[in-house]
Scaffold this active site. Structure first.
Site, PDB file in Angstrom:
ATOM      1  NE  ARG A  53      -0.514   1.506   3.677  1.00 53.25           N
ATOM      2  CZ  ARG A  53       0.623   2.183   3.846  1.00 53.25           C
ATOM      3  NH1 ARG A  53       1.774   1.570   4.037  1.00 53.25           N
ATOM      4  NH2 ARG A  53       0.619   3.503   3.824  1.00 53.25           N
ATOM      5  N   GLY A  54       0.268   2.403  -0.037  1.00 56.26           N
ATOM      6  CA  GLY A  54       1.058   3.624  -0.170  1.00 56.26           C
ATOM      7  C   GLY A  54       1.204   3.920  -1.659  1.00 56.26           C
ATOM      8  NE  ARG A  90      -5.957   1.090  -2.058  1.00 59.26           N
ATOM      9  CZ  ARG A  90      -5.407   1.612  -0.944  1.00 59.26           C
ATOM     10  NH1 ARG A  90      -4.125   1.438  -0.709  1.00 59.26           N
ATOM     11  NH2 ARG A  90      -6.143   2.292  -0.096  1.00 59.26           N
ATOM     12  CD  GLN A 203      -3.572   2.660   6.799  1.00 61.05           C
ATOM     13  OE1 GLN A 203      -4.208   2.973   7.803  1.00 61.05           O
ATOM     14  NE2 GLN A 203      -4.132   2.603   5.610  1.00 61.05           N
ATOM     15  CG  ASP A 244      -3.015   8.338  -1.451  1.00 57.23           C
ATOM     16  OD1 ASP A 244      -2.946   8.705  -0.259  1.00 57.23           O
ATOM     17  OD2 ASP A 244      -2.702   7.203  -1.847  1.00 57.23           O
TER      18      ASP A 244
HETATM   19  O1  MRU Z   1      -4.652   3.395   2.007  1.00 66.94           O
HETATM   20  P1  MRU Z   1      -3.163   3.554   2.074  1.00 66.94           P
HETATM   21  O2  MRU Z   1      -2.544   2.978   3.299  1.00 66.94           O
HETATM   22  O3  MRU Z   1      -2.490   3.098   0.804  1.00 66.94           O
HETATM   23  O4  MRU Z   1      -2.970   5.129   2.151  1.00 66.94           O
HETATM   24  C1  MRU Z   1      -1.678   5.656   2.161  1.00 66.94           C
HETATM   25  C2  MRU Z   1      -1.642   7.120   2.315  1.00 66.94           C
HETATM   26  O5  MRU Z   1      -2.647   7.772   2.450  1.00 66.94           O
HETATM   27  C3  MRU Z   1      -0.296   7.771   2.206  1.00 66.94           C
HETATM   28  O6  MRU Z   1      -0.241   8.931   2.975  1.00 66.94           O
HETATM   29  C4  MRU Z   1      -0.031   8.133   0.739  1.00 66.94           C
HETATM   30  O7  MRU Z   1      -0.237   7.031  -0.100  1.00 66.94           O
HETATM   31  C5  MRU Z   1       1.344   8.656   0.539  1.00 66.94           C
HETATM   32  S1  MRU Z   1       2.545   7.357   0.698  1.00 66.94           S
HETATM   33  C6  MRU Z   1       4.082   8.004   0.491  1.00 66.94           C
END
Ligand code: MRU
Length: 374
Positions: A53-54, A90, A203, A244
């Protein structure tokens, strides 16, 4: 990043070249587990189930997924079908679409016979680029932390609040929001991080706290609702979060709850920075609140929590009354007016149409510099 003295990235090709290996983030922090991805379908599932994820990491994983698919069937039809399926895993993080589109454009210029090797090569290059980009973000953010540190008494730590995990685990290495923190810590600047637990998937509590701990960065986990209180009491020097998707107006879409932190920061005069690679900017979108598709995830993520019992077993528990529904919007949009600055690999930019235009110019300059270099 180093774990118990061993250097890790979050994704790599196995020695036998047969599979892609990732860290299984659904098992953290109670277990340190890796997962092999042997097909594009396994890569797609890993992204949608948040094994990885991320924003940056899901882009790299999708590219390796395409590489695996090209080994099976390198036809145009398969390339485009797999690219579409991986992009759809996603909807919010634009890096995913950016990385897939970039790879598809490069593979379209290859013969089918060349595609698998080229896709592995390009995915490895994307991984290396992500590491270099995050290091550059780290250097830019370090300058901000150093300024704050210089204005404080030498023994007083700079207190950073962060939300979700925009750390090493969300990228290939370094992280975005965490890169300045790691660099400050490594340079001996006293830095302490308030880590929002980040319900529902935790997270912050499960991942950010884990990685800061492995690196030896002092940190404290707080519940998501504590940020405003800490800011009112002068306990937060700055907020740094990830993104994101960042729009042409400078609006920032990030993990649900980011907006509330920005409101609290604004009300209390606390600088609110967003660290992002420029691949996270979507110049096609102006108004983030209306135009960015926001992922809605299963209510089961609210109902169930993973934890470790006193005897060491990892268990999943149900925390809601029977019959209660749960709604789980995964991202929100922070309007540009609440953002102090955008920390990118090309410098720190104002979150405004003018600042974004300057960033666009810097991106074009960097791209033509790269093209001239070969
Ligand atoms: O749903 P996730 O855990 O993928 O969300 C991640 C985030 O919101 C992070 O802040 C974003 O992806 C930036 S990661 C460098």
């Amino acid at each position: 990043m180093k774990i118990a003295g061993q250097h890790y990235r979050t994704i790599w090709v196995e020695d036998d070249g047969d599979a892609i290996c990732v860290l299984d983030q659904t098992r953290f922090p109670h277990e340190f587990a890796t997962r092999r991805l042997r097909s594009w379908q396994e890569a797609a599932t890993a992204i949608s189930e948040m094994v990885v994820r991320g924003a940056p990491l899901i882009g790299v994983t999708a590219c390796y997924g395409i590489a695996l698919a090209m080994r099976e069937d390198p036809s145009d039809a398969n390339l485009h079908a797999v690219a579409r399926s991986l992009t759809d895993t996603r909807p919010t993080a634009i890096n995913l679409r950016w990385a897939v589109n970039r790879l598809v454009a490069r593979l379209e210029r290859c013969t089918p016979a060349e595609r698998a090797a080229a896709a592995f090569r390009e995915s490895a290059a994307l991984s290396d680029e992500d590491v270099a980009t995050n290091e550059a973000i780290g250097r830019e953010g370090l300058a901000l932390i150093s300024c704050i540190a210089a204005a404080k008494a030498p023994e007083q730590p700079v207190n950073v609040l962060t939300h979700c995990n925009a750390g090493w685990l969300a990228t290939v290495d370094w992280g975005t929001a965490t890169a300045p923190i790691y660099m400050a810590h490594d340079q001996g600047l006293p830095v302490h991080v308030f880590v929002d637990e980040t319900r529902p998937r935790n997270q912050g509590a499960y991942l950010t706290a884990w990685e800061l701990g492995r690196h030896g960065v002092p940190h404290t986990v707080v519940v998501d609702n504590a940020g405003g209180h800490l800011m009112q009491h002068g306990e937060v020097d700055l907020v740094i979060v990830g993104s994101d998707r960042t729009t042409a107006n400078g609006d920032v879409c990030n993990k649900i709850g980011t907006y509330l932190k920005a409101l609290a920061a604004h009300d209390n005069g606390v600088p609110f920075y967003v660290a992002l690679p420029t691949s996270t900017v979507d110049f096609e979108v102006a108004d983030g609140g209306r135009e960015i598709p926001s992922e809605e995830r299963s209510g089961a993520e609210i109902r169930y929590l993973n934890g470790r019992t006193a005897s060491g077993d990892v268990v999943r528990v149900d925390i809601l009354p029977e019959g209660s529904g749960a709604r789980n919007p995964a991202f929100d949009v922070t309007p540009a007016r609440l953002v102090t600055g955008l920390i990118t690999e090309l410098g720190v930019f104002e979150a405004s149409p003018a600042g974004m235009a300057r960033l666009r110019g810097a991106m074009a300059g960097a791209a033509s510099g790269l093209a001239a270099a070969g």
